[in-house]
Design an enzyme around this catalytic site. Structure first.
Site, PDB file in Angstrom:
ATOM      1  N   GLU A  42       0.820  -1.208   0.000  1.00 29.95           N
ATOM      2  CA  GLU A  42       0.000   0.000   0.000  1.00 29.95           C
ATOM      3  C   GLU A  42       0.854   1.259   0.000  1.00 29.95           C
ATOM      4  O   GLU A  42       0.438   2.308  -0.502  1.00 29.95           O
ATOM      5  CB  GLU A  42      -0.935  -0.016   1.216  1.00 29.95           C
ATOM      6  CG  GLU A  42      -2.173   0.838   1.049  1.00 29.95           C
ATOM      7  CD  GLU A  42      -3.214   0.547   2.109  1.00 29.95           C
ATOM      8  OE1 GLU A  42      -4.182  -0.178   1.803  1.00 29.95           O
ATOM      9  OE2 GLU A  42      -3.059   1.026   3.249  1.00 29.95           O
ATOM     10  N   HIS A  71       7.703 -27.009   0.171  1.00 33.72           N
ATOM     11  CA  HIS A  71       7.011 -28.090  -0.532  1.00 33.72           C
ATOM     12  C   HIS A  71       5.907 -27.572  -1.446  1.00 33.72           C
ATOM     13  O   HIS A  71       5.105 -28.357  -1.946  1.00 33.72           O
ATOM     14  CB  HIS A  71       6.431 -29.078   0.486  1.00 33.72           C
ATOM     15  CG  HIS A  71       7.462 -29.697   1.370  1.00 33.72           C
ATOM     16  ND1 HIS A  71       8.076 -30.894   1.075  1.00 33.72           N
ATOM     17  CD2 HIS A  71       8.026 -29.255   2.527  1.00 33.72           C
ATOM     18  CE1 HIS A  71       8.960 -31.180   2.028  1.00 33.72           C
ATOM     19  NE2 HIS A  71       8.953 -30.203   2.914  1.00 33.72           N
ATOM     20  N   LYS A 127     -13.160   2.366  -2.279  1.00 33.15           N
ATOM     21  CA  LYS A 127     -14.069   2.739  -1.193  1.00 33.15           C
ATOM     22  C   LYS A 127     -15.183   3.647  -1.701  1.00 33.15           C
ATOM     23  O   LYS A 127     -16.350   3.498  -1.320  1.00 33.15           O
ATOM     24  CB  LYS A 127     -13.296   3.451  -0.072  1.00 33.15           C
ATOM     25  CG  LYS A 127     -12.370   2.564   0.735  1.00 33.15           C
ATOM     26  CD  LYS A 127     -11.666   3.393   1.804  1.00 33.15           C
ATOM     27  CE  LYS A 127     -10.704   2.565   2.627  1.00 33.15           C
ATOM     28  NZ  LYS A 127     -10.003   3.378   3.641  1.00 33.15           N
TER      29      LYS A 127
END
Length: 448
Positions: free
Chosen positions: A283, A304, A416
């Site tokens: 951010e 793995h 937003k």
């Protein structure tokens, strides 16, 4: 104690195609001196988070003590920078099974996911739970939505006494939450106005939940203070750990094409530290077509699942290992084992964990993958405080390297605003029309 080994990002070890020349690091000497001076001058403004290690936290400890004595559960309602730091401290610095053994139990309501919401409610008695609502702006959609549901439940269960089960952490002067807190006489803590959410873990945002969980927050700040001292006195790039991390990643990114920053702790307790780092790095620095994508991996589990890609996939990664030298708990493998697995005899789980790290590093060196190792002697409040400050300062310094503002998040705000428009918030009609224009579902497949 923190030790940083950057040997394996250097060209003399992994070659000039992927590694950094020492001359490249030193070529930033004048830039480092100038930027160091700017940062020192900005500690009362943009870099105000640098002041947080020096605060008085007696009022936080006192109220945390009241919460511990009064309530069986403590729920943080927040999202992003309003919760990631607190959750990181809780998961790093308390027992893994804290909620099975100790009170108050600690929970985090972050996403507006009804299944998660239900799962938390099923583990608490709402009458005996303190809810810490955390949002700097006071209007974060997810936080206020979750809080609204909880508020209704509290009023139904407790009547006018509901206020005793709430504590707000928000802007000291403005926002819906501050206004409501003043009207209803609800206990409140301040988010420093000059500190953004992702840099706020060492403010009441992270310190109150940490203190409630029994974490020594003064030791946490002492560690951060030590790192500030180290990084404030020495401005030479190879002696300043924050600038070194920033420059290593910047050169790897801009000159060697390493667009992905992997953080891989060899401790599951530091899993949430990587979550916190991902927000901080992404951010803050992902702007103007710049920045690295932070990726989470856990040793040895992701040996793995991801190392194959890191070694033989696209050569676009720089990896940071977090190594814990001593474990507070360990288990020894029995001496008497079948011959086929007798090589494990007498070793311990932590010893194997450490040797797995060494083996992975050797494999990456062989494939010429740049990697840094940050070692701490043990997981403690002091050491985590140092790590937090180290990465916050490295992020801020990186903003100067990329010539961007590391303290804003315009792309987040756009999403937003579209959400506000879709929810019918007043003043967002133009955004709604823009959304309709952008969001054309022309090509869809539906399978029943």
């Amino acid at each position: 104690m923190i030790r940083i080994d950057y040997t394996n990002v250097m060209a003399e070890v992994i070659g000039e195609r992927d590694g950094i020349l020492r001359e490249e690091l030193l070529s930033f000497r004048h830039f480092v001196v100038e930027t160091h001076s700017l940062i020192q001058k900005e500690k009362n403004r943009k870099f105000y988070f640098c002041r947080l290690p020096y605060q008085n936290v007696s009022h936080i400890k006192e109220y945390a003590g009241y919460i511990r004595d009064r309530f069986e559960s403590f729920v943080v309602i927040g999202i992003g920078g309003s919760s990631l730091g607190a959750r990181m401290l809780f998961e790093s610095l308390t027992e893994t099974n804290h909620n099975l053994k100790k009170k108050p139990k600690i929970f985090f309501l972050e996403n507006v996911d009804p299944e998660k919401f239900k799962s938390v409610l099923e583990q608490i008695d709402i009458k005996n739970t303190c809810f810490n609502v955390v949002t700097k702006s006071g209007s974060t959609v997810e936080t206020i939505a979750n809080f609204s549901v909880i508020l209704s439940m509290l009023k139904k269960e407790l009547g006018d006494n509901y206020r005793e089960n709430l504590v707000f952490t928000t802007d000291p002067e403005k926002g819906f939450l501050r206004k409501l807190g003043n009207q209803e006489k609800i206990k409140m803590f301040d988010v420093p106005p000059l500190v953004g959410g992702r840099f706020s873990v060492l403010s009441p945002v992270g310190l109150l939940p940490a203190a409630v969980a029994g974490i020594d927050i003064e030791e946490l700040l002492a560690g951060a203070k030590k790192m500030d001292l180290v990084c404030s006195i020495e401005e030479h790039v190879e002696h300043n750990p924050a600038y070194l991390i920033a420059l290593s990643h910047y050169i790897a990114n801009m000159r060697r094409g390493k667009t992905i920053s992997v953080m891989m702790p060899y401790s599951e307790k530091l899993s949430s530290f990587v979550d916190w780092y991902r927000q901080l790095w992404a951010e803050s620095l992902g702007k103007d077509g710049l920045g690295q994508t932070p990726v989470k991996a856990i040793g040895t589990v992701d040996q793995h699942s991801q190392i194959q890609l890191y070694r033989e996939g696209i050569r676009d990664k720089i990896i940071t290992f977090l190594h814990i030298e001593k474990s507070d708990v360990d288990y020894k493998i029995p001496e008497e084992l079948p011959e086929d697995i007798s090589y494990l005899s007498g070793h311990s789980l932590h010893e194997i964990l450490s040797k797995e790290l060494l083996g992975t590093k050797a494999a990456l060196i062989k494939s010429k993958v740049p990697n840094i190792t940050i070692s701490i002697d043990r997981i403690s409040s002091y050491n985590i405080g140092m790590l937090i400050y180290l990465y916050e300062l490295a992020t801020g310094f990186s903003g100067y390297l990329y010539k961007i503002n590391p303290f804003d998040q315009p792309a987040v705000e756009e999403g937003k605003n579209f959400t506000y428009a879709l929810m019918g918030r007043e003043g967002y009609q133009e955004k709604l029309e823009e959304f309709k224009e952008l969001y054309k579902e022309k090509y869809k497949i539906e399978v029943q």
